[in-house]
Design a protein around this motif. Structure first.
Motif, short mmCIF file in Angstrom:
data_model
loop_
_atom_site.label_atom_id
_atom_site.label_comp_id
_atom_site.label_asym_id
_atom_site.label_seq_id
_atom_site.Cartn_x
_atom_site.Cartn_y
_atom_site.Cartn_z
N GLY A 55 -1.90 11.92 -2.45
CA GLY A 55 -1.45 12.47 -1.17
C GLY A 55 -1.29 11.41 -0.09
N VAL A 56 -1.24 10.14 -0.50
CA VAL A 56 -1.09 9.06 0.49
C VAL A 56 0.38 8.95 0.91
CG1 VAL A 56 -1.31 6.56 0.90
CG2 VAL A 56 -3.09 7.78 -0.36
N VAL A 57 1.30 9.22 -0.04
CA VAL A 57 2.74 9.21 0.27
C VAL A 57 3.30 10.57 -0.14
CG1 VAL A 57 2.93 6.70 -0.03
CG2 VAL A 57 3.42 8.22 -1.97
N PRO A 58 4.44 10.99 0.45
CA PRO A 58 4.93 12.35 0.19
C PRO A 58 5.42 12.56 -1.24
CG PRO A 58 6.02 11.35 2.12
CD PRO A 58 5.26 10.26 1.45
N ASP A 59 5.28 13.81 -1.69
CA ASP A 59 5.86 14.25 -2.97
C ASP A 59 7.33 13.91 -3.02
OD1 ASP A 59 4.19 15.38 -4.77
OD2 ASP A 59 4.19 17.38 -3.83
N GLY A 60 7.78 13.42 -4.15
CA GLY A 60 9.21 13.18 -4.32
C GLY A 60 9.68 11.85 -3.75
N SER A 61 8.80 11.13 -3.06
CA SER A 61 9.22 9.83 -2.50
C SER A 61 9.22 8.77 -3.60
CB SER A 61 8.28 9.42 -1.36
OG SER A 61 6.98 9.20 -1.86
N THR A 62 9.91 7.68 -3.34
CA THR A 62 9.90 6.56 -4.28
C THR A 62 9.59 5.28 -3.51
OG1 THR A 62 12.28 6.23 -3.96
CG2 THR A 62 11.61 7.58 -5.85
N GLY A 63 9.16 4.28 -4.25
CA GLY A 63 8.83 3.03 -3.58
C GLY A 63 8.77 1.89 -4.58
N THR A 64 8.60 0.70 -4.05
CA THR A 64 8.55 -0.52 -4.86
C THR A 64 7.15 -1.09 -4.78
OG1 THR A 64 10.82 -0.90 -4.19
CG2 THR A 64 9.68 -2.76 -5.22
N VAL A 65 6.61 -1.46 -5.95
CA VAL A 65 5.22 -1.95 -5.99
C VAL A 65 5.21 -3.36 -6.56
CG1 VAL A 65 2.94 -1.57 -7.00
CG2 VAL A 65 4.34 0.38 -6.29
N ARG A 66 4.45 -4.23 -5.92
CA ARG A 66 4.25 -5.56 -6.51
C ARG A 66 2.77 -5.91 -6.49
NH1 ARG A 66 5.67 -6.48 -1.18
NH2 ARG A 66 4.51 -8.15 -0.15
N GLU A 67 2.34 -6.68 -7.47
CA GLU A 67 0.95 -7.13 -7.47
C GLU A 67 0.87 -8.37 -6.59
OE1 GLU A 67 -0.93 -7.63 -11.28
OE2 GLU A 67 -2.87 -8.04 -10.35
N VAL A 68 -0.04 -8.35 -5.61
CA VAL A 68 -0.17 -9.50 -4.71
C VAL A 68 -1.46 -10.26 -4.93
CG1 VAL A 68 1.32 -8.58 -2.91
CG2 VAL A 68 -1.13 -8.06 -2.85
N GLY A 69 -2.43 -9.59 -5.53
CA GLY A 69 -3.75 -10.21 -5.66
C GLY A 69 -3.70 -11.43 -6.55
N ASP A 70 -4.25 -12.51 -6.04
CA ASP A 70 -4.36 -13.71 -6.86
C ASP A 70 -5.84 -14.05 -7.01
OD1 ASP A 70 -4.86 -14.21 -4.27
OD2 ASP A 70 -3.54 -15.94 -4.06
N GLY A 71 -6.68 -13.06 -6.66
CA GLY A 71 -8.13 -13.29 -6.69
C GLY A 71 -8.64 -13.32 -8.13
N ASN A 72 -9.90 -13.69 -8.26
CA ASN A 72 -10.55 -13.75 -9.57
C ASN A 72 -10.96 -12.39 -10.08
OD1 ASN A 72 -10.73 -16.46 -10.25
ND2 ASN A 72 -12.37 -16.78 -8.76
N MET A 73 -11.32 -11.51 -9.13
CA MET A 73 -12.14 -10.37 -9.52
C MET A 73 -11.36 -9.08 -9.73
SD MET A 73 -15.41 -11.45 -9.20
CE MET A 73 -16.47 -10.28 -8.40
N ASN A 74 -10.38 -8.80 -8.85
CA ASN A 74 -9.81 -7.46 -8.77
C ASN A 74 -8.30 -7.51 -8.74
OD1 ASN A 74 -12.48 -6.19 -8.30
ND2 ASN A 74 -12.40 -7.47 -6.46
N ARG A 75 -7.68 -6.31 -8.72
CA ARG A 75 -6.22 -6.25 -8.61
C ARG A 75 -5.84 -5.66 -7.26
NH1 ARG A 75 -3.43 -4.59 -14.16
NH2 ARG A 75 -1.83 -5.89 -13.22
#
Ligand code: ATP
Ligand code: MG
Length: 399
Positions: A18-38
């Motif tokens: 429920g963070v973005v509306p139903d039916g919406s679309t978007g572009t996702v990229r991984e930015v994390g360059d850390g050791n531990m998490n994504r």
């Protein structure tokens, strides 16, 4: 969608949350360059439901160390430690704390404000930028959060609740290992430049050094002064400008514990001194002086926040003499934790890009190591004639 998110899962995940509306679309990229998490940044496509909406960042702790993969398991509960710490930080230092928009305890993930218009402080410094307003804002954050969660700022009952909610044995063990022991011993994880070989060996063989680090290690394990970030180096601060004003966000408090206040100030200070050593090695005396001078900016902002909170302290028995003595003790701890962080960045597992990207990291590494030794063994040199903390003496160590 598996429990561990991939970039292709993130938009549907955000719809489901429920963070973005139903039916919406978007572009996702991984930015994390850390050791531990994504860490992923998700940007809504223009047009359609949610089009033109705001972008967000999703951080997830997999049940292992990201850089090492499933062969290096680690409890994903660290994401929830981070969420709880961010909530306390947001309460007392909202300006410098990323806004959290959604928390998902089942997937050990949370969604926060997108900060990709900002730059990681270490990257900015390596690129030649100045500190600007950053150390004042970081000192202010540490001052506000630690006052509000200390015996002066919080009732015994509130502190008991905070302590119970802030236990973090997994990451405390990481700190005890990678900061507060391994760099001071001969260990296969460690490395250092050959130029400092003799000095590293001497430091590790020095009984007085061992005792000082033992004192810091025991303080970390036992001294529950206030909620600290626990990993407040220049990689945990993002900086930039919005609407012409300096913006600072302190990210990644997954190491947060109720512990010695000097840990946070020391980690930040150490990395300012490392940045100063870099500038000095590059022959930029003005930048080096500015970076070394952050000791004074940080300390002034930290103590200002404590003095601002002091008239409203909950424990009215505590007197001004205690405050003076307490701040002096935080100063001593700050210098000690700064020293071990400097040793770690030169001779431990996790080196600093500030030094590693120099044409020859050797001479600057030697400066940092010598400064660390002085900070550990000669705390009295960093007090003035009245016995008060003297940040100017710290600045003089590296420039
Ligand atoms: N809210 C955000 N918006 C945009 N980028 C972010 C955000 N949070 C983190 N990042 C980027 O992701 C990187 C890693 O984030 P973070 O330090 O929180 O992760 P981590 O895996 O815990 O790192 P580490 O291994 O250093 O502990 C940051 O250096 C930054 O470049
Ligand atoms: Mg982290």
């Amino acid at each position: 969608m598996s429990a561990v998110l991939e970039p292709g899962d993130v938009w549907a995940y955000l719809v489901g949350r429920g963070v973005v509306p139903d039916g919406s679309t978007g572009t996702v990229r991984e930015v994390g360059d850390g050791n531990m998490n994504r860490v992923f940044v998700a940007v809504p496509d223009a047009g359609g439901p949610g089009g033109g909406g705001r972008s967000v960042a999703v951080k997830q702790a997999p049940p292992w160390i990201r850089a090492l993969g499933p062969s290096a398991p680690m409890s994903p509960e660290r994401a929830m430690v981070e969420v709880r710490a961010l909530a306390t930080f947001a309460r007392f230092a909202p300006e410098q704390t990323p806004a959290v928009l959604d928390v998902d305890p089942e997937r050990f993930a949370f969604t926060m404000e997108d900060l990709s218009d900002l730059t990681v402080l270490r990257t900015a410094l390596v690129g030649g930028a100045g500190f600007g307003d950053t150390s004042r804002q970081v000192g202010d954050l540490v001052g506000r959060v630690t006052f509000a969660t200390s015996v002066a700022g919080a009732s015994a009952a509130d502190r008991a609740t905070l302590l119970a909610a802030s236990v973090n044995p997994v990451l405390a063990a990481v700190t005890e290992r990678y900061l507060l022991s391994e760099p001071l011993t001969v260990h296969e994880n460690n490395s250092h430049h050959r130029l400092v070989d003799a000095e590293v060996a001497a430091l590790r063989a020095d009984a007085a050094v061992r005792t000082e680090v033992s004192v810091l290690r025991a303080a970390f394990g036992s001294r529950a002064e206030a909620l600290v970030h626990g990993d407040l180096h220049s990689g945990s601060v993002m900086v930039g400008e919005r609407d012409g004003a300096a913006v600072v966000r302190v990210i990644d408090p997954e190491f947060a514990v109720v512990g010695p206040i000097g840990l946070d100030l020391g980690l930040y200070l150490a990395n300012a001194l490392v940045a100063a050593a870099r500038s000095a090695a590059l022959g930029d005396a003005a930048a080096a002086a500015d970076r070394a001078g952050q000791a004074g900016v940080l300390w002034a902002a930290f103590t200002d926040a404590w003095r601002a909170g002091w008239p409203g302290r909950v424990d009215r028995f505590l007197d001004d003499g205690w405050l003076t003595r307490h701040l002096a003790s935080v100063w001593d701890d700050t210098l000690g934790f700064a020293a071990v962080e400097m040793v770690r960045r030169v001779a431990g597992y996790s080196h600093a890009a500030d030094l590693e990207t120099l044409p020859d990291p050797g001479p600057a590494s030697a400066v940092v190591l010598r400064a660390a030794r002085t900070l550990l063994l000669d705390r009295a040199a960093f007090r003035d004639a009245t016995g008060a903390p003297d940040p100017a003496a710290v600045a003089a160590l590296v420039v």
